[in-house]
Design a protein around this motif. Structure first.
Motif, short mmCIF file in Angstrom:
data_model
loop_
_atom_site.label_atom_id
_atom_site.label_comp_id
_atom_site.label_asym_id
_atom_site.label_seq_id
_atom_site.Cartn_x
_atom_site.Cartn_y
_atom_site.Cartn_z
N CYS A 106 0.35 -8.34 24.55
CA CYS A 106 -0.89 -9.07 24.27
C CYS A 106 -1.94 -8.82 25.35
CB CYS A 106 -0.62 -10.56 24.13
SG CYS A 106 0.22 -11.00 22.62
N MET A 107 -1.50 -8.72 26.60
CA MET A 107 -2.45 -8.45 27.69
C MET A 107 -3.06 -7.06 27.53
SD MET A 107 -0.38 -10.23 30.81
CE MET A 107 -1.58 -9.97 32.08
N ALA A 108 -2.26 -6.08 27.15
CA ALA A 108 -2.79 -4.74 26.92
C ALA A 108 -3.74 -4.73 25.74
CB ALA A 108 -1.64 -3.76 26.69
N SER A 143 -11.35 -6.06 24.58
CA SER A 143 -12.53 -6.32 25.40
C SER A 143 -13.44 -5.10 25.48
CB SER A 143 -12.12 -6.76 26.81
OG SER A 143 -11.63 -5.67 27.56
N ARG A 144 -12.86 -3.89 25.45
CA ARG A 144 -13.68 -2.68 25.48
C ARG A 144 -14.53 -2.56 24.22
NH1 ARG A 144 -14.65 -2.21 29.98
NH2 ARG A 144 -15.36 -0.09 29.71
N ILE A 145 -13.97 -2.95 23.08
CA ILE A 145 -14.73 -2.92 21.83
C ILE A 145 -15.75 -4.06 21.81
CG2 ILE A 145 -14.59 -3.12 19.31
CD1 ILE A 145 -11.74 -1.92 19.57
N TYR A 146 -15.33 -5.24 22.22
CA TYR A 146 -16.19 -6.43 22.22
C TYR A 146 -17.43 -6.22 23.10
CZ TYR A 146 -17.68 -11.27 22.66
OH TYR A 146 -18.42 -12.42 22.65
N LEU A 147 -17.24 -5.57 24.23
CA LEU A 147 -18.35 -5.33 25.15
C LEU A 147 -19.16 -4.08 24.78
CD1 LEU A 147 -16.52 -6.14 28.50
CD2 LEU A 147 -18.21 -7.55 27.30
N GLN A 168 -18.36 -0.97 24.73
CA GLN A 168 -18.17 0.17 25.63
C GLN A 168 -17.43 1.31 24.94
OE1 GLN A 168 -19.56 0.24 28.77
NE2 GLN A 168 -20.49 -1.59 27.89
N HIS A 169 -16.67 0.98 23.88
CA HIS A 169 -15.89 1.98 23.16
C HIS A 169 -15.82 1.61 21.69
CE1 HIS A 169 -14.35 4.17 26.64
NE2 HIS A 169 -14.20 3.00 27.23
N PHE A 170 -15.48 2.61 20.89
CA PHE A 170 -15.21 2.39 19.49
C PHE A 170 -13.71 2.16 19.30
CE2 PHE A 170 -19.01 5.14 19.45
CZ PHE A 170 -19.88 4.25 18.83
N LEU A 171 -13.32 1.73 18.11
CA LEU A 171 -11.92 1.46 17.82
C LEU A 171 -11.06 2.71 18.04
CD1 LEU A 171 -9.69 -0.41 16.80
CD2 LEU A 171 -10.30 0.30 14.48
N MET A 172 -11.56 3.87 17.63
CA MET A 172 -10.78 5.10 17.78
C MET A 172 -10.56 5.44 19.26
SD MET A 172 -9.25 6.98 15.86
CE MET A 172 -9.13 8.37 14.82
N ASP A 173 -11.54 5.17 20.11
CA ASP A 173 -11.37 5.41 21.55
C ASP A 173 -10.25 4.55 22.11
OD1 ASP A 173 -13.70 6.90 21.27
OD2 ASP A 173 -14.99 5.32 22.06
N VAL A 174 -10.24 3.29 21.71
CA VAL A 174 -9.23 2.34 22.20
C VAL A 174 -7.86 2.70 21.64
CG1 VAL A 174 -8.53 -0.08 22.12
CG2 VAL A 174 -10.90 0.52 22.59
N TRP A 175 -7.81 3.04 20.38
CA TRP A 175 -6.54 3.41 19.74
C TRP A 175 -5.94 4.64 20.44
CZ3 TRP A 175 -4.96 7.71 16.82
CH2 TRP A 175 -3.75 7.55 16.15
N ALA A 176 -6.75 5.65 20.69
CA ALA A 176 -6.25 6.85 21.36
C ALA A 176 -5.79 6.53 22.79
CB ALA A 176 -7.33 7.93 21.39
N GLY A 177 -6.53 5.69 23.48
CA GLY A 177 -6.13 5.28 24.84
C GLY A 177 -4.79 4.57 24.83
N ALA A 178 -4.57 3.70 23.83
CA ALA A 178 -3.31 2.98 23.73
C ALA A 178 -2.14 3.94 23.47
CB ALA A 178 -3.39 1.93 22.63
N ILE A 179 -2.36 4.89 22.59
CA ILE A 179 -1.31 5.87 22.28
C ILE A 179 -0.99 6.73 23.50
CG2 ILE A 179 -0.74 7.90 20.86
CD1 ILE A 179 -0.65 5.23 19.34
N ILE A 180 -2.01 7.18 24.19
CA ILE A 180 -1.79 8.03 25.37
C ILE A 180 -1.08 7.26 26.48
CG2 ILE A 180 -2.98 9.24 27.25
CD1 ILE A 180 -5.12 10.03 25.14
N GLY A 181 -1.52 6.05 26.77
CA GLY A 181 -0.89 5.24 27.81
C GLY A 181 0.56 4.92 27.51
#
Length: 98
Positions: free
Chosen positions: A39-41, A47-51, A53-66
């Motif tokens: 949940c923290m991740a 927060s990146r989408i809410y602010l 700063q990124h689109f959903l695809m940016d966040v999704w790719a970051g989550a997969i990579i991490g």
């Protein structure tokens, strides 16, 4: 935002890598703590989408990579028998597995 080419989200990649590593180290059998880390991740990604700063695809790719990098790291540490890698982290991971 479009001019800076923000793919993937570095904050999300870092958050998922950090919380997955904490899950591998501290919470391998503790389901509630695993849920808290997840949940923290997710909150960092949201927060990146809410602010804006990124689109959903940016966040999704970051989550997969991490997540992928951290799982590869944990697998490598568990299965590597090379000298010099017998750190307390590896011993902790082996103890939790048994």
């Amino acid at each position: 935002m479009h001019a800076w080419h923000s793919f993937p989200s570095g904050h999300t990649t870092t958050a998922f890598a950090l919380f997955m590593a904490l899950t591998c180290i501290l919470a391998t059998k503790n389901k509630p703590l695993q849920s808290v880390f997840f949940c923290m991740a997710l909150l960092v990604g949201y927060s990146r989408i809410y602010l804006s700063q990124h689109f959903l695809m940016d966040v999704w790719a970051g989550a997969i990579i991490g997540t992928t990098i951290t799982l590869c790291w944990a697998y490598y540490l568990q299965n590597n028998k090379a000298k010099g890698l017998n750190s307390s982290l590896i011993k902790t991971l082996k103890k939790k597995k048994t």
